[in-house]
Every structure is written in structure tokens, then in C-alpha cells.
Design a protein around this motif. Structure first.
Motif, PDB file in Angstrom:
ATOM      1  N   UNK A   1     -15.780  -0.118  -6.973  1.00 19.03           N
ATOM      2  CA  UNK A   1     -14.800   0.054  -5.902  1.00 19.03           C
ATOM      3  C   UNK A   1     -13.814  -1.103  -5.859  1.00 19.03           C
ATOM      4  N   UNK A   2     -14.308  -2.303  -6.088  1.00 20.87           N
ATOM      5  CA  UNK A   2     -13.450  -3.483  -6.060  1.00 20.87           C
ATOM      6  C   UNK A   2     -12.482  -3.464  -7.245  1.00 20.87           C
ATOM      7  N   UNK A   3     -12.978  -3.110  -8.404  1.00 17.62           N
ATOM      8  CA  UNK A   3     -12.124  -3.030  -9.597  1.00 17.62           C
ATOM      9  C   UNK A   3     -11.012  -2.001  -9.408  1.00 17.62           C
ATOM     10  N   UNK A   4     -11.363  -0.845  -8.835  1.00 16.18           N
ATOM     11  CA  UNK A   4     -10.359   0.201  -8.614  1.00 16.18           C
ATOM     12  C   UNK A   4      -9.335  -0.236  -7.567  1.00 16.18           C
ATOM     13  N   UNK A   5      -9.797  -0.899  -6.530  1.00 19.44           N
ATOM     14  CA  UNK A   5      -8.871  -1.378  -5.498  1.00 19.44           C
ATOM     15  C   UNK A   5      -7.940  -2.450  -6.045  1.00 19.44           C
TER      16      UNK A   5
ATOM     17  N   UNK B   1      -5.394   3.532   1.096  1.00 18.08           N
ATOM     18  CA  UNK B   1      -4.845   4.733   1.737  1.00 18.08           C
ATOM     19  C   UNK B   1      -4.226   5.643   0.696  1.00 18.08           C
ATOM     20  N   UNK B   2      -4.111   6.914   1.026  1.00 11.53           N
ATOM     21  CA  UNK B   2      -3.476   7.862   0.115  1.00 11.53           C
ATOM     22  C   UNK B   2      -1.974   7.940   0.405  1.00 11.53           C
ATOM     23  N   UNK B   3      -1.210   8.306  -0.613  1.00  9.41           N
ATOM     24  CA  UNK B   3       0.233   8.473  -0.457  1.00  9.41           C
ATOM     25  C   UNK B   3       0.540   9.454   0.661  1.00  9.41           C
ATOM     26  N   UNK B   4       1.731   9.300   1.248  1.00 10.57           N
ATOM     27  CA  UNK B   4       2.177  10.267   2.245  1.00 10.57           C
ATOM     28  C   UNK B   4       2.403  11.610   1.561  1.00 10.57           C
TER      29      UNK B   4
ATOM     30  N   UNK C   1      -2.807  -0.067  -1.359  1.00 16.47           N
ATOM     31  CA  UNK C   1      -3.539  -1.009  -0.516  1.00 16.47           C
ATOM     32  C   UNK C   1      -2.769  -1.326   0.756  1.00 16.47           C
ATOM     33  N   UNK C   2      -3.498  -1.433   1.847  1.00 16.32           N
ATOM     34  CA  UNK C   2      -2.949  -1.924   3.114  1.00 16.32           C
ATOM     35  C   UNK C   2      -3.728  -3.175   3.485  1.00 16.32           C
TER      36      UNK C   2
ATOM     37  N   UNK D   1      -9.081   6.026   2.467  1.00 17.11           N
ATOM     38  CA  UNK D   1     -10.194   6.376   1.577  1.00 17.11           C
ATOM     39  C   UNK D   1     -11.304   5.332   1.614  1.00 17.11           C
ATOM     40  N   UNK D   2     -10.906   4.071   1.673  1.00 20.79           N
ATOM     41  CA  UNK D   2     -11.873   2.968   1.714  1.00 20.79           C
ATOM     42  C   UNK D   2     -11.371   1.899   2.673  1.00 20.79           C
ATOM     43  N   UNK D   3     -12.294   1.250   3.354  1.00 22.60           N
ATOM     44  CA  UNK D   3     -11.959   0.067   4.159  1.00 22.60           C
ATOM     45  C   UNK D   3     -12.954  -1.025   3.804  1.00 22.60           C
ATOM     46  N   UNK D   4     -12.435  -2.185   3.408  1.00 20.47           N
ATOM     47  CA  UNK D   4     -13.261  -3.346   3.067  1.00 20.47           C
ATOM     48  C   UNK D   4     -13.133  -4.372   4.185  1.00 20.47           C
TER      49      UNK D   4
END
Length: 252
Positions: free
Chosen positions: A9-13, A92-95, A29-30, A47-50
Motif C-alpha cells: 500500500x505504501x509503495x502504491x501510494x 482519493x479517486x479522480x473526479x 494523494x491528499x 480509497x485509503x487513509x494513512x
């Protein structure tokens, strides 16, 4: 708790700092609490929150709605572009790409804007003046890069942002009798102060070095300029945007 940089997950982010990976995955990323909070309340798809343990202890209760990834401060620093991240980053996913039902309203058209800070500032300014939307033409810098998002401060969730061919957009607006203003000081241009106020309009701002393309200027119904009293050659495009939108949306 995720502690390793080679976690999947970290590598993809981490890859999302590069445009090609954002485009391929249609995610971005936000960084930082304010921007993640804006995304949450706008019901953006996260999709993910770290989060770090410290942030989680002090964070808002709405975080309980998500399956969070607990990470070390070192992992947050690894993922972050900020000098000091408070302990939260989201993917986050694209608008979803949409099209307006008609072309009524006020629109800011951006032609090949390159500076991320300018792009974010101009969209945020359009938000502040209550425009109907912003149209990003081909050659404009990536909306989803970090510097743009930090300049936006969440305005991307407050008004529609369209990705479109500006020539086609202009032609459709003109078919609905909506005036299109190009921005350049030339022999045919009129002062911004002499433009008749209209609820519906499109105004084009262009590249920092080259301005609005010749093709788009010629398609415009009118070219307008901002009168200046000093010796400066021109305005920064972000500053020009603020002046133009203030004047064009001002109620008499």
C-alpha cells in the motif's frame, strides 16, 4: 501498524507523486488534515487513509467511518511532500468527468496554464466569485499534483471542473448566445471597465509566457484588457484572474 516502506500500500501510494501513475490508477494523494476533511465532507471517494497513532488520538470522530491504515511518523514523512505533515494522508479517486447540461452561467476557461500555484489559485478564485465552473484546456498542468491541490484548498469540491477542448467549448457557448472574452492587450481590445455586465459569460486566460493562443483570441467575441497605471509590463495571470472575475461578476 505499517512500519515498512516496501509495504504494498505504501509503495502504491508513493508512486502517486508521479503523474503517469496517477493517470494509470485514476487516483491521487491528499495531504494534511484540512484537505482530507474537505474531501470527506464533499463525499469524495477516499480509497485509503494513512494516519499516525498520535493523529488518530486527537483526530475527528468522522474518521471512524473509514478503515484506516495506522502508520509510523516515518512512513507519513516518506509519503509526504510537506515540510511538516500533521499525520494524515489519503488516496482519493479522480473526479468523475461530467459535461454541463447547457452552457448557461459563468465559466473560466484556462489555456495551457503551467504553474501549479497559478492553476490552483485561479480555480480557487473562480470558486470565491461563484462561477458556474472552470474548463481546463489541453496543455494545462495536472490538476491532481500536490502543489495544485494545496493552492486549491478544497475548492475542487465546490464547483465543477471540466476537461475539454476550448475551441469546441467556445463554439457551443456562442451558439447559445453567451459572450466569450479573450484576454489580451491588442488594437481591437476594450478595457475591462467598459465590458457590459452579463450573468452568462466565458472568459479565457492563457499561458504565463505566451498568453491566450491566437486561435482562441480570434474565436472570442471580444478581447479585453485590464487598464494599468504603473510601469509593470503585465499582471501575473493569477492576479489578473482575480481582477477580471471581480469586475465581471460585480453587481451594479
Amino acid at each position: 501498524m505499517i512500519t515498512a516502506k516496501d509495504n504494498k500500500k505504501i509503495k502504491e501510494a508513493k508512486k502517486l507523486h508521479q503523474r503517469k501513475f496517477r493517470k494509470a490508477s485514476e487516483t491521487y494523494l491528499i495531504e494534511g488534515f484540512h484537505l482530507v476533511e474537505e474531501a470527506h465532507f464533499a463525499k469524495a471517494s477516499l480509497k485509503e487513509i494513512f494516519v499516525t497513532e498520535k493523529f488518530l488520538q486527537e483526530g475527528p470522530t468522522w474518521l471512524d467511518q473509514y478503515n484506516l491504515n495506522l502508520v509510523t511518523p516515518e512512513i507519513i514523512d516518506y509519503l509526504s511532500e510537506l515540510p511538516k505533515n500533521p499525520g494524515i494522508i489519503a488516496v482519493a479517486t479522480f473526479f468523475p468527468e461530467t459535461k454541463p447540461q447547457d452552457f448557461k452561467g459563468s465559466y473560466l476557461l484556462l489555456d495551457r496554464i503551467q504553474d501549479p500555484g497559478n492553476l490552483g489559485t485561479m480555480i480557487r478564485t473562480a470558486d470565491a466569485f461563484g462561477l458556474s465552473g472552470v474548463v481546463l484546456g489541453e496543455g494545462t498542468t495536472d490538476l491532481y499534483q500536490g502543489k495544485v491541490l494545496r493552492a486549491l484548498q478544497g475548492s475542487q469540491y465546490h464547483l465543477p471542473i471540466y476537461f475539454a477542448d476550448l475551441k469546441t467549448w467556445i463554439e457551443k457557448a456562442q451558439r447559445e448566445k453567451i459572450p466569450v472574452y479573450g484576454t489580451e492587450l491588442n488594437e481591437k481590445a476594450i478595457s475591462l471597465t467598459k465590458v457590459s455586465k452579463r450573468k452568462d459569460f466565458c472568459v479565457i486566460l492563457g499561458n504565463e509566457g505566451q498568453g491566450v493562443s491566437r486561435e482562441l483570441l480570434e474565436l472570442s467575441d471580444e478581447n479585453i484588457f485590464i487598464p494599468m497605471k504603473g510601469q509593470a509590463e503585465s499582471f501575473n495571470v493569477g492576479v489578473a484572474c482575480g481582477i477580471l472575475l471581480y469586475e465581471l461578476t460585480k453587481e451594479d
